[in-house]
Design a protein around this motif. Structure first.
Motif, PDB file in Angstrom:
ATOM      1  N   PHE A   1       0.845  -1.189   0.000  1.00 31.38           N
ATOM      2  CA  PHE A   1       0.000   0.000   0.000  1.00 31.38           C
ATOM      3  C   PHE A   1       0.890   1.251   0.000  1.00 31.38           C
ATOM      4  O   PHE A   1       1.706   1.434   0.894  1.00 31.38           O
ATOM      5  CB  PHE A   1      -0.915  -0.009   1.219  1.00 31.38           C
ATOM      6  CG  PHE A   1      -1.786  -1.232   1.291  1.00 31.38           C
ATOM      7  CD1 PHE A   1      -3.040  -1.242   0.705  1.00 31.38           C
ATOM      8  CD2 PHE A   1      -1.341  -2.390   1.935  1.00 31.38           C
ATOM      9  CE1 PHE A   1      -3.854  -2.370   0.767  1.00 31.38           C
ATOM     10  CE2 PHE A   1      -2.143  -3.523   1.997  1.00 31.38           C
ATOM     11  CZ  PHE A   1      -3.394  -3.511   1.399  1.00 31.38           C
ATOM     12  N   GLU A   2       0.693   2.108  -0.996  1.00 29.22           N
ATOM     13  CA  GLU A   2       1.593   3.247  -1.193  1.00 29.22           C
ATOM     14  C   GLU A   2       1.012   4.530  -0.622  1.00 29.22           C
ATOM     15  O   GLU A   2      -0.175   4.810  -0.763  1.00 29.22           O
ATOM     16  CB  GLU A   2       1.873   3.446  -2.682  1.00 29.22           C
ATOM     17  CG  GLU A   2       2.895   4.547  -2.961  1.00 29.22           C
ATOM     18  CD  GLU A   2       3.221   4.673  -4.433  1.00 29.22           C
ATOM     19  OE1 GLU A   2       3.980   5.594  -4.776  1.00 29.22           O
ATOM     20  OE2 GLU A   2       2.716   3.852  -5.233  1.00 29.22           O
ATOM     21  N   ILE A   3       1.871   5.317   0.027  1.00 29.68           N
ATOM     22  CA  ILE A   3       1.490   6.645   0.499  1.00 29.68           C
ATOM     23  C   ILE A   3       2.757   7.491   0.635  1.00 29.68           C
ATOM     24  O   ILE A   3       3.785   7.031   1.147  1.00 29.68           O
ATOM     25  CB  ILE A   3       0.740   6.575   1.847  1.00 29.68           C
ATOM     26  CG1 ILE A   3       0.217   7.960   2.229  1.00 29.68           C
ATOM     27  CG2 ILE A   3       1.604   6.000   2.956  1.00 29.68           C
ATOM     28  CD1 ILE A   3      -0.751   7.962   3.387  1.00 29.68           C
ATOM     29  N   ASP A   4       2.690   8.709   0.134  1.00 26.96           N
ATOM     30  CA  ASP A   4       3.809   9.661   0.229  1.00 26.96           C
ATOM     31  C   ASP A   4       5.120   9.060  -0.274  1.00 26.96           C
ATOM     32  O   ASP A   4       6.190   9.269   0.310  1.00 26.96           O
ATOM     33  CB  ASP A   4       3.988  10.136   1.678  1.00 26.96           C
ATOM     34  CG  ASP A   4       2.762  10.863   2.213  1.00 26.96           C
ATOM     35  OD1 ASP A   4       1.998  11.420   1.386  1.00 26.96           O
ATOM     36  OD2 ASP A   4       2.555  10.860   3.434  1.00 26.96           O
ATOM     37  N   GLY A   5       5.023   8.290  -1.354  1.00 21.32           N
ATOM     38  CA  GLY A   5       6.213   7.716  -1.953  1.00 21.32           C
ATOM     39  C   GLY A   5       6.783   6.514  -1.234  1.00 21.32           C
ATOM     40  O   GLY A   5       7.866   6.023  -1.583  1.00 21.32           O
ATOM     41  N   ARG A   6       6.078   5.998  -0.242  1.00 20.74           N
ATOM     42  CA  ARG A   6       6.537   4.817   0.501  1.00 20.74           C
ATOM     43  C   ARG A   6       5.492   3.714   0.425  1.00 20.74           C
ATOM     44  O   ARG A   6       4.290   3.985   0.302  1.00 20.74           O
ATOM     45  CB  ARG A   6       6.797   5.167   1.974  1.00 20.74           C
ATOM     46  CG  ARG A   6       7.976   6.103   2.194  1.00 20.74           C
ATOM     47  CD  ARG A   6       8.290   6.209   3.663  1.00 20.74           C
ATOM     48  NE  ARG A   6       8.569   4.900   4.236  1.00 20.74           N
ATOM     49  CZ  ARG A   6       8.666   4.678   5.559  1.00 20.74           C
ATOM     50  NH1 ARG A   6       8.466   5.667   6.413  1.00 20.74           N
ATOM     51  NH2 ARG A   6       8.925   3.461   6.013  1.00 20.74           N
ATOM     52  N   ASN A   7       5.968   2.494   0.507  1.00 11.59           N
ATOM     53  CA  ASN A   7       5.076   1.337   0.450  1.00 11.59           C
ATOM     54  C   ASN A   7       5.043   0.634   1.809  1.00 11.59           C
ATOM     55  O   ASN A   7       6.089   0.450   2.448  1.00 11.59           O
ATOM     56  CB  ASN A   7       5.536   0.356  -0.620  1.00 11.59           C
ATOM     57  CG  ASN A   7       5.404   0.932  -2.012  1.00 11.59           C
ATOM     58  OD1 ASN A   7       4.458   1.668  -2.290  1.00 11.59           O
ATOM     59  ND2 ASN A   7       6.331   0.617  -2.886  1.00 11.59           N
ATOM     60  N   PHE A   8       3.854   0.241   2.216  1.00 14.28           N
ATOM     61  CA  PHE A   8       3.663  -0.457   3.485  1.00 14.28           C
ATOM     62  C   PHE A   8       2.904  -1.761   3.230  1.00 14.28           C
ATOM     63  O   PHE A   8       1.926  -1.775   2.478  1.00 14.28           O
ATOM     64  CB  PHE A   8       2.870   0.411   4.469  1.00 14.28           C
ATOM     65  CG  PHE A   8       3.604   1.642   4.920  1.00 14.28           C
ATOM     66  CD1 PHE A   8       4.394   1.615   6.056  1.00 14.28           C
ATOM     67  CD2 PHE A   8       3.506   2.825   4.199  1.00 14.28           C
ATOM     68  CE1 PHE A   8       5.074   2.751   6.477  1.00 14.28           C
ATOM     69  CE2 PHE A   8       4.185   3.966   4.607  1.00 14.28           C
ATOM     70  CZ  PHE A   8       4.974   3.933   5.737  1.00 14.28           C
TER      71      PHE A   8
END
Length: 245
Positions: A44-51
């Motif tokens: 799951f991507e947010i603000d250029g990061r994946n979690f």
């Protein structure tokens, strides 16, 4: 949601540093192929990061430690906690655990004996938690042209700061809300209630901290911590926690 899964086994033998094996076991047993690929390759991507939005515990059970071979052998049963707020993850992983007739860990058969579910829907802004796997907090810097990883201890103010920044991103994915102005603070109960851990993940050493911590703050951020884990590398078996009170 946290799933506490008890497996029957017969002298399950693992290397001391088995996190990568548990991670592989979890990915392999996500029932839906498309979701497995999505989670493994991207997340799951947010603000250029994946979690990846899941974490898992260290194994619990009666065991024998072979110092010479650097192995740990669980006698007849072993418990694993897997935690995530993502319904697709929980449904697909537990479906595989319940219906697969060929579950294996390190090429050895294991069988689900019991699954206990904790929904983690607490309305609390102050809690005491215990780590089920070490919390790791770090940053990467350039030093003399080379990358260096700096790990932070619970005594360092950046420990709580970076955990808060991390949990806000996770919560934004889950709730679709901005938590930048929300309160969140974590600290060790006391210095003698925590311990440092050095764990190899494949060929890399990861430093983390285990023990009892106090968390204060927004209830949604606290539930996110219970579901996703605290700090970095949750999907590699770090930062899984349980609520004590």
């Amino acid at each position: 949601m946290q799933a506490n899964i008890t497996f029957q086994c017969n002298n399950l033998k693992l290397p001391i540093h088995y996190n990568h094996m548990l991670q592989g076991f979890i990915y392999k047993n996500i029932f839906d192929d498309d979701f497995r690929e999505f989670l493994h390759e991207k997340g799951f991507e947010i603000d250029g990061r994946n979690f990846k939005l899941f974490s898992f515990s260290q194994l619990k059970g009666e065991y024998f430690y072979n110092r010479k071979e650097k192995t740990i052998t669980f006698k007849d049963r072993v418990k694993l906690t897997v935690s995530s707020p993502v319904d697709d993850f929980n449904n697909e992983f537990l479906k595989s655990c319940l219906f697969s007739t060929n579950l294996q860990l390190n090429h050895q058969p294991i069988v689900v004996q019991e699954i206990d579910i904790d929904e983690n829907k607490e309305k609390l802004n102050k809690v005491l938690i215990q780590t089920l796997s070490p919390i790791t907090v770090y940053s990467t810097v350039q030093l003399n042209g080379r990358k260096r990883t700096i790990y932070y201890t619970p005594e360092d103010s950046l420990f709580s700061k970076y955990i808060k920044e991390n949990i806000i991103k996770k919560a934004k994915i889950i709730y679709g809300e901005d938590f930048k102005k929300s309160d969140f603070k974590i600290e060790a109960v006391s210095r003698n209630k925590i311990s440092e851990n050095l764990i190899y993940f494949k060929k890399f050493i990861v430093k983390g901290w285990s023990g009892l911590f106090k968390i204060e703050g927004n209830e949604k951020l606290i539930n996110t911590a219970l579901d996703c884990g605290l700090g970095a590398k949750n999907s590699q078996g770090f930062g899984c926690i349980k609520l004590l009170r």
